[in-house]
Design an enzyme around this catalytic site. Structure first.
Site, PDB file in Angstrom:
ATOM      1  N   SER A  62       0.897  -1.245   0.013  1.00 21.38           N
ATOM      2  CA  SER A  62       0.045   0.114  -0.346  1.00 21.38           C
ATOM      3  C   SER A  62       0.836   1.231   0.102  1.00 21.38           C
ATOM      4  O   SER A  62       2.163   1.003   0.102  1.00 21.38           O
ATOM      5  CB  SER A  62      -1.075  -0.190   1.295  1.00 21.38           C
ATOM      6  OG  SER A  62      -0.264   0.060   2.415  1.00 21.38           O
ATOM      7  N   ILE A  86       3.103   4.533  -0.436  1.00 18.69           N
ATOM      8  CA  ILE A  86       4.450   4.830  -1.036  1.00 18.69           C
ATOM      9  C   ILE A  86       5.109   3.580  -1.669  1.00 18.69           C
ATOM     10  O   ILE A  86       5.431   3.611  -2.860  1.00 18.69           O
ATOM     11  CB  ILE A  86       5.446   5.789  -0.204  1.00 18.69           C
ATOM     12  CG1 ILE A  86       4.711   6.762   0.257  1.00 18.69           C
ATOM     13  CG2 ILE A  86       6.697   5.915  -0.935  1.00 18.69           C
ATOM     14  CD1 ILE A  86       5.546   7.503   1.361  1.00 18.69           C
ATOM     15  N   SER A 103      12.921  10.296   6.696  1.00 23.82           N
ATOM     16  CA  SER A 103      11.911  11.440   7.049  1.00 23.82           C
ATOM     17  C   SER A 103      12.684  12.698   7.656  1.00 23.82           C
ATOM     18  O   SER A 103      13.734  12.442   8.232  1.00 23.82           O
ATOM     19  CB  SER A 103      11.063  10.771   7.967  1.00 23.82           C
ATOM     20  OG  SER A 103      10.249  11.884   8.566  1.00 23.82           O
ATOM     21  N   TYR A 134      10.458   7.433  17.158  1.00 23.75           N
ATOM     22  CA  TYR A 134      10.035   7.308  15.661  1.00 23.75           C
ATOM     23  C   TYR A 134      11.319   8.142  14.936  1.00 23.75           C
ATOM     24  O   TYR A 134      12.166   8.062  14.212  1.00 23.75           O
ATOM     25  CB  TYR A 134       8.857   8.039  15.217  1.00 23.75           C
ATOM     26  CG  TYR A 134       8.696   7.973  13.930  1.00 23.75           C
ATOM     27  CD1 TYR A 134       8.610   6.995  12.858  1.00 23.75           C
ATOM     28  CD2 TYR A 134       8.692   9.498  13.193  1.00 23.75           C
ATOM     29  CE1 TYR A 134       8.212   7.161  11.809  1.00 23.75           C
ATOM     30  CE2 TYR A 134       8.659   9.527  11.924  1.00 23.75           C
ATOM     31  CZ  TYR A 134       8.202   8.367  11.041  1.00 23.75           C
ATOM     32  OH  TYR A 134       8.017   8.522   9.699  1.00 23.75           O
ATOM     33  N   LYS A 147      14.468   7.317  12.518  1.00 29.87           N
ATOM     34  CA  LYS A 147      14.784   8.085  11.105  1.00 29.87           C
ATOM     35  C   LYS A 147      16.091   8.513  10.959  1.00 29.87           C
ATOM     36  O   LYS A 147      16.718   8.799   9.960  1.00 29.87           O
ATOM     37  CB  LYS A 147      13.683   9.336  10.864  1.00 29.87           C
ATOM     38  CG  LYS A 147      12.209   8.680  10.632  1.00 29.87           C
ATOM     39  CD  LYS A 147      11.954   7.951   9.355  1.00 29.87           C
ATOM     40  CE  LYS A 147      11.956   6.290   9.763  1.00 29.87           C
ATOM     41  NZ  LYS A 147      11.749   5.550   8.478  1.00 29.87           N
ATOM     42  N   SER A 174      -0.728   8.887   3.724  1.00 23.99           N
ATOM     43  CA  SER A 174      -0.601   7.389   3.397  1.00 23.99           C
ATOM     44  C   SER A 174      -1.236   6.639   4.655  1.00 23.99           C
ATOM     45  O   SER A 174      -1.499   7.554   5.663  1.00 23.99           O
ATOM     46  CB  SER A 174       0.787   6.944   3.374  1.00 23.99           C
ATOM     47  OG  SER A 174       1.513   7.227   4.452  1.00 23.99           O
TER      48      SER A 174
END
Length: 377
Positions: free
Chosen positions: A46, A48, A170, A197, A201, A232
């Site tokens: 799904s 990207i 990101s 998170y 990244k 997304s």
């Protein structure tokens, strides 16, 4: 009334300026013909990842969708075969939260696929959800799993050089601060999740930087790619159900569609002449400077060593062979940068999912022989 119309016009004009300058993604160019080449895209069922896989399939590549969910992965592979007209889109099971699953995928892939030209680490999570593990789940899925997978697939990448590794990162890496004493500590609560998170990244960006150093001279280059603000599943996956109807219209207005988010990863995978920029961070299809924490070579090497330990890589696995095995001659072009690639002989195509080899079954058989890891729920 005139004031109202004037206000509406100003708002519309401001939105158009913001959209075309900050939201809309520049289209990816790069190599148009990928026949005879193989790409692996993680999390490609799904968003990207699916749009990235679609573009690679449209250009003729053999594309392996490495996904956790069999049902969604096989459905995505069917959709992409139909939409691209390319029957060489297949699903293989991969759960990045499980080191055993990563090893099983790599073993199955190396034994069934003769080459690997492009590896795109797209899969990732932004929250632990209801899952509670004895390790840092965000770091495991977003960095340690991809780190181990890259290491295990290096024989094919080197044998097919020039080849490329793309890590979907990101802008959140700018908020990351790695604490190597607490790197794998479990994450509890939304505040820790936000920090974890951003840290994962930052690990992505440092990983691409150190990987470029480790692979210098091998013909394998690597890049960190920021897809931009994308509408997304990752954005809404952990939003409370009652809030989603309110956020969806806003996300549609101010966030990129997944197809737009796929452009920078595709640029890093396909654009000719990027080899001198191996290890760099890209956004909006051009190289972008990163803060000091993301270009700290000492921290990048320290993360590399810590990642080897967390991925369970032993001394024998860490050693590189003196000679790399050569891939089967599929007639693929000799260089990713060749402007006029010769028309190669492609791999055997599979007209429908039933006629393709059951690689997922092979993965399960191999994984059963490996010490099981905790699975991502």
């Amino acid at each position: 009334m005139e004031a109202l119309l004037l206000g509406a016009g100003l708002l519309l004009g401001a939105y158009v300026l913001v959209y075309y300058n900050l939201v809309k993604a520049p289209p990816c160019g790069g190599i148009g013909n990928l026949r005879g080449r193989t790409a692996v895209v993680t999390g490609a069922n799904s968003g990207i990842g699916k749009m990235t896989a679609l573009e690679l399939a449209r250009r003729g590549a053999r594309v392996v969708l490495a996904c956790r969910s069999r049902e969604r992965g096989e459905a995505a592979a069917f959709d992409l075969r139909q939409e691209s007209g390319n029957n060489e889109v297949i699903f293989m099971a991969l759960d990045l939260a499980s080191l055993a699953s990563v090893r099983a995928f790599a073993t199955a892939f190396l034994s069934s696929e003769p080459r690997l030209d492009i590896l795109i680490h797209n899969a990732g999570i932004s929250s632990c959800g209801r899952t509670r593990e004895a390790f840092n789940l965000l770091l495991r899925v977003n960095h340690i799993g991809p780190f181990l997978l890259t290491h295990l697939l290096l024989p094919h990448l080197k044998a097919c050089a020039p080849s490329r590794v793309v890590v979907v990162a990101s802008a959140a890496h700018r908020r990351g601060r790695l604490d190597f004493k607490r790197l794998d500590r479990p994450v509890v609560g939304w505040q820790q999740e936000l920090r974890a998170y951003a840290d994962s990244k930052l690990a992505n960006v440092l990983f691409a930087r150190e990987l470029a150093t480790q692979l210098e001279g091998t013909g394998v280059t690597c890049y960190a790619a920021h897809p931009g603000p994308v509408n997304s599943e990752l954005f809404l996956r952990h939003v409370p159900g009652w809030l989603r109807p309110l956020l969806r219209p806003l996300a549609w207005l101010v966030l990129r569609a997944p197809r737009g988010g796929a452009q920078t990863p595709l640029y890093c995978a396909l654009q000719e002449g990027l080899e001198p920029l191996s290890g760099r961070y890209f956004a909006n299809c051009h190289v972008e400077e990163v803060p000091p924490a993301a270009r700290d070579d000492q921290a990048a090497h320290q993360l590399w060593e810590a990642s080897k330990r967390l991925a369970g890589l032993g001394p024998s696995e860490d050693a590189e062979p003196d000679e790399d095995p050569q891939p089967e001659d599929s007639g693929a072009p000799s260089s990713l940068s060749s402007p006029n690639p010769k028309e190669p002989t492609v791999f055997e195509s599979y007209p429908n999912p039933q006629s393709s080899p059951d690689l997922s079954k092979m993965t399960r058989q191999i994984q059963a022989k490996v010490e099981p890891e905790t699975q991502l729920s």
